[in-house]
Scaffold this active site. Sequence first.
Site, short mmCIF file in Angstrom:
data_model
loop_
_atom_site.label_atom_id
_atom_site.label_comp_id
_atom_site.label_asym_id
_atom_site.label_seq_id
_atom_site.Cartn_x
_atom_site.Cartn_y
_atom_site.Cartn_z
N TYR A 115 3.24 9.89 1.00
CA TYR A 115 4.17 9.24 1.93
C TYR A 115 5.65 9.54 1.58
O TYR A 115 6.55 9.23 2.36
CB TYR A 115 3.96 7.72 1.97
CG TYR A 115 2.58 7.26 2.35
CD1 TYR A 115 1.67 8.11 2.98
CD2 TYR A 115 2.15 5.95 2.07
CE1 TYR A 115 0.39 7.68 3.31
CE2 TYR A 115 0.87 5.52 2.41
CZ TYR A 115 0.00 6.39 3.01
OH TYR A 115 -1.26 5.95 3.34
N ASP A 170 0.84 -1.20 0.00
CA ASP A 170 0.00 0.00 0.00
C ASP A 170 0.88 1.25 0.00
O ASP A 170 1.67 1.45 0.91
CB ASP A 170 -0.91 0.01 1.23
CG ASP A 170 -1.85 1.19 1.20
OD1 ASP A 170 -2.79 1.15 0.36
OD2 ASP A 170 -1.66 2.16 1.96
N HIS A 215 -7.43 9.90 -1.91
CA HIS A 215 -6.88 9.71 -0.56
C HIS A 215 -7.77 10.26 0.54
O HIS A 215 -7.93 9.64 1.59
CB HIS A 215 -5.49 10.37 -0.49
CG HIS A 215 -4.59 9.77 0.52
ND1 HIS A 215 -3.22 9.74 0.40
CD2 HIS A 215 -4.85 9.17 1.72
CE1 HIS A 215 -2.69 9.16 1.46
NE2 HIS A 215 -3.65 8.80 2.27
N LYS A 248 -2.44 6.35 -4.11
CA LYS A 248 -3.54 7.29 -3.81
C LYS A 248 -3.28 8.68 -4.38
O LYS A 248 -2.14 9.15 -4.39
CB LYS A 248 -3.72 7.39 -2.29
CG LYS A 248 -3.72 6.03 -1.60
CD LYS A 248 -4.07 6.08 -0.15
CE LYS A 248 -3.82 4.73 0.50
NZ LYS A 248 -2.43 4.52 0.93
#
Length: 315
Positions: free
Chosen positions: A52, A47, A114, A81
């Site tokens: 990130y 994921d 997201h 996302k």
Amino acid sequence: MAKAIRFFELNTGAKIPSVGLGTWQSSPGVVGEAVALAVKGGYRHIDCAEIYENQKEIGTVLKKLFDDGVVKREDLWITSKLWCNSHAPEDVPESLNRTLQDLHLDYLDLFLVHWPVSMKKGSVGFEPENLTQPDIPSTWKAMEALYDSGKARAIGVSNFSVKKLGDLLAVARVPPAVNQVESHPVWQQHKLHEFCKSKGIHITGYSPLGSPGTGSIKTEVLKNPVLSKVAEKLSKSPAQVALRWGLQMGHSILPKSTNEARIKENFDVFDWSIPEDLFAKFSEIEQERLIKGTGFVHETLGAYKNIEELWDGEL
Ligand code: A2P
């Protein structure tokens, strides 16, 4: 009853591996090694998300795993996302292209919106001045085009309430396949669970261990007395029991770890189960949402004045 829960079927017919490696808060420098260890240990689902800030490192490792013949692309499930600063329809394909380039892939298995939150194009950070009014129907149309193109083999959302999912379903040509939300024994989300089940939307649970250190000591998932008791009875760790609870709810789960022993421990959840009488005890656990999204609300800016509005009262 078969105890193994290795895949769940989505409304697209695709099979999502039930345990994926979470990469939120996995720093550059360690995330690549974590992904390599996980895949070599049997994980088939990673994921990711642009926000990130570690996708490039993950991409380098994925390429090496494919080149070395450790795993084939078609046997791996990769989710990413769309960040809030790319909600404008013309920015959606650009965002996916960036992610594909970073990950060295030519398609994603799943691409998610997201948050139901939008921010100024290109904005960085979480300052309230960045918040704008989301137009989810327009963003979703652009997501549908990516689904049509095959670059995103499934599309879905993340952090959507029942109300926001209902609004989306009312306008969607392609219904979301997944809603990825916080889910663990301290935030069970029964109403959302029932709604998603009735609409054929699969739930993926993020922070399935309650992201230790996020909530108050009282709500710390891995220290919860019900969990500890069940873990002791089954000779499993509280983390494994929390994860197994998610699987038995019918959710895929995304434990994050960068530690080899814990990556292994979190994958050892298939050949045993929580018996019904012990599973029933989870209803006694006091509930609290840990990831509240306070950075996405503001009295005068953006779409949501407070977290009640962001979650439509589902708190
Ligand atoms: P680490 O990366 O050092 O293993 P969540 O997935 O709910 O966000 O939780 C992730 C956090 O839980 C990370 O801090 C991770 O630390 C820790 N963690 C992961 N697996 C376990 C485990 N099996 N037992 C205890 N803590 C864990």
